[in-house]
Design an enzyme around this catalytic site. Structure first.
Site, short mmCIF file in Angstrom:
data_model
loop_
_atom_site.label_atom_id
_atom_site.label_comp_id
_atom_site.label_asym_id
_atom_site.label_seq_id
_atom_site.Cartn_x
_atom_site.Cartn_y
_atom_site.Cartn_z
N LYS A 277 0.92 -1.15 -0.07
CA LYS A 277 -0.09 -0.04 -0.05
C LYS A 277 0.85 1.18 -0.12
O LYS A 277 1.89 1.47 0.72
CB LYS A 277 -0.70 0.12 1.24
CG LYS A 277 -2.14 1.18 1.48
CD LYS A 277 -2.67 0.81 2.60
CE LYS A 277 -3.81 2.07 2.60
NZ LYS A 277 -4.68 1.60 4.00
N SER B 274 -9.43 -0.74 7.13
CA SER B 274 -9.13 -0.63 5.66
C SER B 274 -8.32 -1.85 5.24
O SER B 274 -7.78 -1.92 3.80
CB SER B 274 -8.21 0.51 5.77
OG SER B 274 -8.68 1.76 5.44
N SER C 87 -9.42 1.63 2.73
CA SER C 87 -8.66 2.15 1.99
C SER C 87 -7.50 1.37 1.24
O SER C 87 -6.97 1.85 0.37
CB SER C 87 -8.04 3.35 2.60
OG SER C 87 -7.03 2.97 3.58
N1 GLN Z 1 -12.86 4.06 6.42
C1 GLN Z 1 -12.24 4.36 7.67
C2 GLN Z 1 -11.65 5.93 7.58
O1 GLN Z 1 -12.09 6.44 6.58
C3 GLN Z 1 -10.90 3.39 7.97
C4 GLN Z 1 -9.92 3.83 7.17
C5 GLN Z 1 -8.61 3.12 7.60
O2 GLN Z 1 -8.74 1.88 8.03
N2 GLN Z 1 -7.53 3.36 7.14
O3 GLN Z 1 -11.33 6.39 8.41
#
Ligand code: GLN
Length: 484
Positions: free
Chosen positions: A82, A181, A157
């Site tokens: 990532k 994410s 994400s």
């Molecule tokens: N969707 C969640 C957020 O936007 C989790 C994102 C993540 O785990 N990086 O904060």
């Protein structure tokens, strides 16, 4: 004419198999890496899963490995990263314009350790900028498409990482999981996604979103690969004071796990009542039900349990994550860090405003504003302070329930992958998709999403298991029992 050499990615189905073959000399690391890069190019056209392919760097690493006999545990295993985890000499943009020109001069600890184990990074993967999002659409590199159905989002994400594994480019990828994410995109793409107990993996070299919640996670096709990859990365890191000394025995623990007839005899599992209510797609509830029955067949005692604060958890998560983000992202000022917009003569305040306005996307700006508000004088007790109280309550309720059950079962997300664009203009709808995953981050416990069939449209559905802090070996054993 010589027969065409079989595709090593098809011949060796997972990371452990690839490493075994490379160590035995059945295949070269170079052949595996070439196949992965070739596949990445094809998959990129349909999915936009990658931000950069590391052709030269990966081939050089493979050639170096092939030049001598090796017994490294992940010899020649290609993986994807990532793009918010630093890889030396490779653009690590975090999906944001503000880091478009950032090339880290060092490897994150997790990368250095994987490389020491013989694994080879072949690609950086696309993401919602700074990890803020749930669909991998909020990226400076454009949206990612789900390889199972390119009209759908891959989740986020870590959507590019999940897509890379699901499309068979690499046997595993690294993501980050602040509020789900790793697990949610794993569910949307039909792969396994693991977030270890907070402190298990070093965050050194991971571009911070919300430091008390961030944890590196692993996306793979099975629990065995997750364990093998985890073994290569665990252990205290002097660069990250929150890391604990965890022994690299996860893969061995899987190998010696219980009797084949009733592998889960004596194990008690609680289904979280509050996460099974309205708001869940029928296919998600079906997947939990199927998993419950399967766990019982395997010998487990499954009962319903209650985490009353589960519903308040989501609001607390968004306050805490945004508050920490507003602080962490203050460093991207266009002065020392981040792309500068504006002329020197404009003055510092103006250049900072211009740089941050141009470099951060709408969602990132929203989080910074929300977080700054939640921390501002006169509001901090009512918002950030209350959120911390809810966080404490979630952790207390979980540890109470873990006095009665060994593990918890819940959906990974309330739906399967939705069409691209469906939620981009509705941030609250997007946030609601994290209702199942944030519990593990707020409390720090380990959690894993495993594939649990498909919905009526044939899209993957995942379910999630959680275990108490530092019981991750048990968590992987449960995941493995389900997948078998
Ligand atoms: N969707 C969640 C957020 O936007 C989790 C994102 C993540 O785990 N990086 O904060």
């Amino acid at each position: 004419m010589l027969p065409r050499m079989a595709d090593p990615l098809a011949t060796y189905p997972n990371a452990v198999a690839i490493a075994t073959a490379v160590k035995r000399g059945e295949v070269t690391a170079r052949a595996v890496v070439d196949a992965a890069l070739e596949r990445a190019e094809t998959v990129q056209r349909d999915t936009n899963a990658f931000t950069h392919l590391l052709h030269e760097r990966a081939r050089a690493a493979a050639d170096a490995l092939d030049a001598q006999a090796t017994d490294r545990p992940l010899a020649g295993v290609p993986f994807a990263v990532k793009a918010n985890i630093c890889v030396q000499g490779v653009p690590t943009t975090a999906g944001s314009d503000i880091l478009a020109d950032f090339v880290p001069p060092y490897d994150a600890t997790v990368i250095a350790r994987l490389e020491a184990a013989g694994a080879i990074p072949i690609a950086m993967t696309n993401l919602d900028a700074f990890g803020m999002g749930g669909s991998s659409e909020a990226s400076a590199h454009g949206p990612v498409h789900n390889p199972r159905d390119p009209s759908r989002v891959p989740g986020g994400s870590s959507g590019g990482a999940a897509a890379a594994v699901a499309a068979g480019v690499v046997p595993f990828a690294l993501g980050t999981d602040t509020g789900g994410s790793v697990r949610q995109p794993a569910a949307f793409c039909g792969v396994t996604g693991f977030k270890p107990t907070y402190g298990t993996l070093s965050r050194y070299g991971v571009i911070a979103y919300a430091s008390s919640l961030d944890q590196v996670g692993i996306l793979a096709n099975d629990a065995g690969d997750v364990a093998a990859v985890l073994d290569a990365m665990v252990g205290h890191d002097p660069h990250d004071a929150t890391t604990v000394q965890v022994e690299p025995t996860f893969h061995a623990a899987l190998e010696e796990a219980a009797s084949p007839e009733a592998p889960l005899a004596g194990v008690t599992i609680g289904v979280i009542r509050e996460l099974l209510g309205e708001g869940n797609a029928p296919a998600v509830l079906d997947a939990v039900e199927r998993t419950r029955m399967r766990l019982q067949e395997l010998g487990a005692d499954v009962r319903e349990v209650s985490i009353p604060s589960a519903r308040a958890a989501l609001a607390a998560y968004y306050l805490i994550a945004s508050a920490e983000a507003s602080s962490n992202l203050a460093r991207f000022d266009g002065m020392i860090t981040g792309k500068r917009v504006g002329a020197n003569g404009d003055g510092q305040a103006d250049v900072m405003t211009q740089s941050r306005g141009a470099g951060f996307n709408l969602e990132v700006r929203r989080r910074i504003l929300m977080g700054t508000f939640a921390l501002s004088a006169g509001h901090v007790d009512a918002w950030y302070g209350r959120a911390l109280q809810v966080r404490r309550k979630v952790a207390d309720e979980l540890s109470h329930v873990f006095g009665e059950v060994d593990a918890l079962l819940a959906p990974t997300a309330p739906s399967s992958a939705y069409p691209l664009g469906a939620k981009v203009d509705d941030p609250l709808a997007m946030y609601l998709g994290d209702v199942d995953t944030v519990l593990a981050n707020l409390s720090g416990v380990g959690a894993i999403s495993v594939p649990a069939g498909t919905d009526e449209a044939g899209l993957p559905v995942g379910v999630q298991l959680l275990t108490p802090a530092l019981h991750d070996a048990r968590l992987l054993q449960l995941a493995r029992a389900l997948q078998d």
